[in-house]
Design a protein around this motif. Structure first.
Motif, PDB file in Angstrom:
ATOM      1  N   SER A 160      -9.499  -3.271   0.769  1.00 19.77           N
ATOM      2  CA  SER A 160     -10.065  -3.452  -0.563  1.00 19.77           C
ATOM      3  C   SER A 160     -10.051  -4.933  -0.912  1.00 19.77           C
ATOM      4  O   SER A 160      -9.356  -5.732  -0.280  1.00 19.77           O
TER       5      SER A 160
ATOM      6  N   PRO B 244      -4.415   0.595  -2.441  1.00 17.14           N
ATOM      7  CA  PRO B 244      -4.989   1.586  -1.527  1.00 17.14           C
ATOM      8  C   PRO B 244      -4.749   1.202  -0.076  1.00 17.14           C
ATOM      9  O   PRO B 244      -4.682   0.034   0.278  1.00 17.14           O
ATOM     10  N   SER B 245      -4.635   2.200   0.772  1.00 20.70           N
ATOM     11  CA  SER B 245      -4.372   1.952   2.185  1.00 20.70           C
ATOM     12  C   SER B 245      -5.615   1.520   2.940  1.00 20.70           C
ATOM     13  O   SER B 245      -5.515   0.954   4.023  1.00 20.70           O
TER      14      SER B 245
ATOM     15  N   ASP C 295      -2.972   2.020  -8.046  1.00 18.90           N
ATOM     16  CA  ASP C 295      -2.689   3.409  -8.408  1.00 18.90           C
ATOM     17  C   ASP C 295      -1.345   3.505  -9.118  1.00 18.90           C
ATOM     18  O   ASP C 295      -0.312   3.136  -8.572  1.00 18.90           O
TER      19      ASP C 295
ATOM     20  N   TYR D   7      -5.008   9.357   1.331  1.00 19.99           N
ATOM     21  CA  TYR D   7      -3.765   8.844   1.875  1.00 19.99           C
ATOM     22  C   TYR D   7      -2.553   9.374   1.126  1.00 19.99           C
ATOM     23  O   TYR D   7      -1.520   9.638   1.719  1.00 19.99           O
TER      24      TYR D   7
ATOM     25  N   TYR E 245     -13.158   4.470  -4.363  1.00 20.79           N
ATOM     26  CA  TYR E 245     -11.825   4.013  -4.010  1.00 20.79           C
ATOM     27  C   TYR E 245     -10.788   5.092  -4.299  1.00 20.79           C
ATOM     28  O   TYR E 245      -9.890   5.328  -3.516  1.00 20.79           O
ATOM     29  N   ASN E 246     -10.935   5.764  -5.432  1.00 18.74           N
ATOM     30  CA  ASN E 246      -9.961   6.786  -5.786  1.00 18.74           C
ATOM     31  C   ASN E 246      -9.955   7.911  -4.762  1.00 18.74           C
ATOM     32  O   ASN E 246      -8.928   8.477  -4.448  1.00 18.74           O
TER      33      ASN E 246
ATOM     34  N   TYR F  43     -10.568   7.695  -1.536  1.00 21.47           N
ATOM     35  CA  TYR F  43      -9.831   7.264  -0.359  1.00 21.47           C
ATOM     36  C   TYR F  43      -8.337   7.203  -0.634  1.00 21.47           C
ATOM     37  O   TYR F  43      -7.529   7.559   0.203  1.00 21.47           O
ATOM     38  N   ILE F  44      -7.978   6.733  -1.820  1.00 21.85           N
ATOM     39  CA  ILE F  44      -6.564   6.694  -2.168  1.00 21.85           C
ATOM     40  C   ILE F  44      -5.986   8.106  -2.142  1.00 21.85           C
ATOM     41  O   ILE F  44      -4.909   8.342  -1.626  1.00 21.85           O
TER      42      ILE F  44
ATOM     43  N   THR G 217       0.847  -1.189   0.000  1.00 24.35           N
ATOM     44  CA  THR G 217       0.000   0.000   0.000  1.00 24.35           C
ATOM     45  C   THR G 217       0.885   1.242   0.000  1.00 24.35           C
ATOM     46  O   THR G 217       2.096   1.160   0.235  1.00 24.35           O
ATOM     47  N   ASN G 218       0.262   2.407  -0.211  1.00 26.19           N
ATOM     48  CA  ASN G 218       1.060   3.627  -0.231  1.00 26.19           C
ATOM     49  C   ASN G 218       1.646   3.942   1.151  1.00 26.19           C
ATOM     50  O   ASN G 218       2.760   4.456   1.243  1.00 26.19           O
TER      51      ASN G 218
ATOM     52  N   ILE H 188      -7.826  -2.717  -7.334  1.00 28.63           N
ATOM     53  CA  ILE H 188      -7.465  -1.309  -7.411  1.00 28.63           C
ATOM     54  C   ILE H 188      -5.952  -1.148  -7.346  1.00 28.63           C
ATOM     55  O   ILE H 188      -5.286  -1.697  -6.479  1.00 28.63           O
TER      56      ILE H 188
END
Length: 420
Positions: free
Chosen positions: A343, A339-340, A358, A405, A398-399, A401-402, A290-291, A356
């Protein structure tokens, strides 16, 4: 095709002219027979877990742990979902048996049956090894309480349920309302042991800590019995995610070559960056992260490099970004950051398995300051800028929330300055 092309054959090719999208469908091998025509599992006949009643949950777990992706998604998606499924199955069973654990005789065939059901729907064949699950994970282990009546007479069940029946996956990681209630309940259960352990002394503390952790699992099963499976899954995944994002899952190989090329003031930047690129390329073959995990990994690696007398910011010099700490996908060799927030992978009979991913933001990896504590994403002193509009309506939630973070990550350097 997978056998002939190698372990990374299922990762898609992206044409150089195509702009990367935040929702990246990673396709599973066609024709996806396991999901369109599941095989009939060979069950032991000894397990009381109701896999049929949890059909939707089992299907989701099989998709999250799809054979080709399971090792790559293990840390963030597959294993958290598998652990949640086990907790929910045992919690639902307790409504019939009045017991929140299996005995050791039944634990082994039940775990085997669960594997068979998941494998029949396309999941990996070695999930026990991938996710480190053992028959003892289905028992009460060292927790002294497993009977539902005794459980409810020991803890404040109304407070526990009120704290955990619905959680915010972002706020919970910082406020720890549900986690605190679970810890309190688990501690009360642990003290019910016939040989209660003292809270003092270095020799008994590790054993007491193990007992409390085992009781936390029992508490989670009780919670799962009070919630519908979907709500229970959301709560359990949210709680697990708080811990997932705190730890870098990467293994750092020997970095002496980087130390020799970048130490003592970096006399040759080209040689240094070649060594860094080579080193980071080994990290990129390990797993998807995750990020926030990537941020942890960047900090960990930076601190290790500083111990080798590398004092200059080699991340900036060599253009190392957070995406460089995750698995690289496509012909563009772009890092995929998951994503953090919790998911799941998704299945479609036309597009296959996707999740998902990124690919758009190139956030520079922050070089750690050894004299300062790492900034926390829970710090509320910095106001997060307005969120950008989602670039894909289908995955807009989802985007969003991404983006939250990623904005937190990009503000960490400012956080550190404002704190001190």
């Amino acid at each position: 095709m997978l056998t002939e092309r190698g372990a990374y054959a299922f990762l898609p090719e992206i044409t150089p002219s195509a702009s990367p999208q935040p929702f990246l469908p990673l396709l599973a091998p066609s024709p996806l027979t396991p999901f369109t025509n599941s095989t009939i599992p060979k069950l032991s006949g000894d397990c009381m877990l109701n896999f049929t009643a949890a059909e939707n949950l089992m299907t989701m777990t099989a998709i999250d742990c799809f054979a080709a992706f399971a090792p790559l998604l293990a840390n963030v998606i597959c294993c958290p979902q598998l652990h949640a499924t086990l907790v929910i199955l045992l919690g639902q069973l307790s409504k019939e048996t009045g017991v929140l654990a299996l005995n050791r005789t039944l634990a082994k065939p039940c775990l085997s049956d669960m594997e068979q059901v998941l494998e029949g729907q396309g999941a990996g064949e070695n999930l026990k090894q991938v996710c480190s699950i053992h028959p003892s994970n289905l028992t009460e282990a060292s927790c002294p309480v497993k009977d539902v009546d005794e459980f409810e007479s020991t803890i404040n069940s109304s407070v526990l349920l009120a704290s955990c029946e619905k959680i915010d996956p972002v706020k919970e990681c910082c406020d720890q309302v549900c986690q605190g209630a679970i810890s309190d309940a688990a501690t009360r259960l642990a003290l019910k042991a016939s040989d209660p352990l003292s809270m003092d002394g270095p020799h008994v503390l590790p054993e007491h800590s193990t007992r409390v952790n085992d009781c936390k699992t029992v508490v989670l099963r009780w919670l799962a019995s009070k919630l519908d499976p979907y709500r229970a899954k959301e709560v359990l995944r949210g709680l697990t995610n708080c811990n997932v994002n705190k730890v870098c899952p990467l293994v750092f190989p020997n970095m002496k070559h980087v130390a020799n090329s970048c130490g003592n003031g970096i006399s040759n930047p080209t040689t240094c960056c070649d060594a860094m690129d080579s080193y980071v390329s080994h990290l990129q073959k390990q797993t998807l992260v995750t990020n926030l995990q990537a941020l942890d990994c960047a900090t960990s690696l930076g601190l290790k490099l500083q111990k080798y007398n590398i004092t200059k910011n080699v991340y900036s010099l060599c253009h190392i970004s957070l995406k460089d700490f995750s698995l690289q996908v496509g012909s563009q060799v772009s890092g995929c950051l998951l994503p953090s927030l919790p998911s799941d992978a998704t299945f479609d009979k036309f597009s296959g398995i996707s999740f998902i991913c990124d690919l758009n933001d190139n956030i520079p990896a922050p070089w750690p300051n050894p004299s300062l504590l790492p900034a926390s994403s829970c710090n509320k002193t910095v106001r997060i800028p307005a969120l950008p509009a989602a670039t894909n309506a289908q995955s807009g939630l989802y985007n969003e929330y991404i983006a939250i973070y990623l904005l937190i990550v990009s503000s960490l350097a400012m956080m550190m300055l404002l704190q001190f």
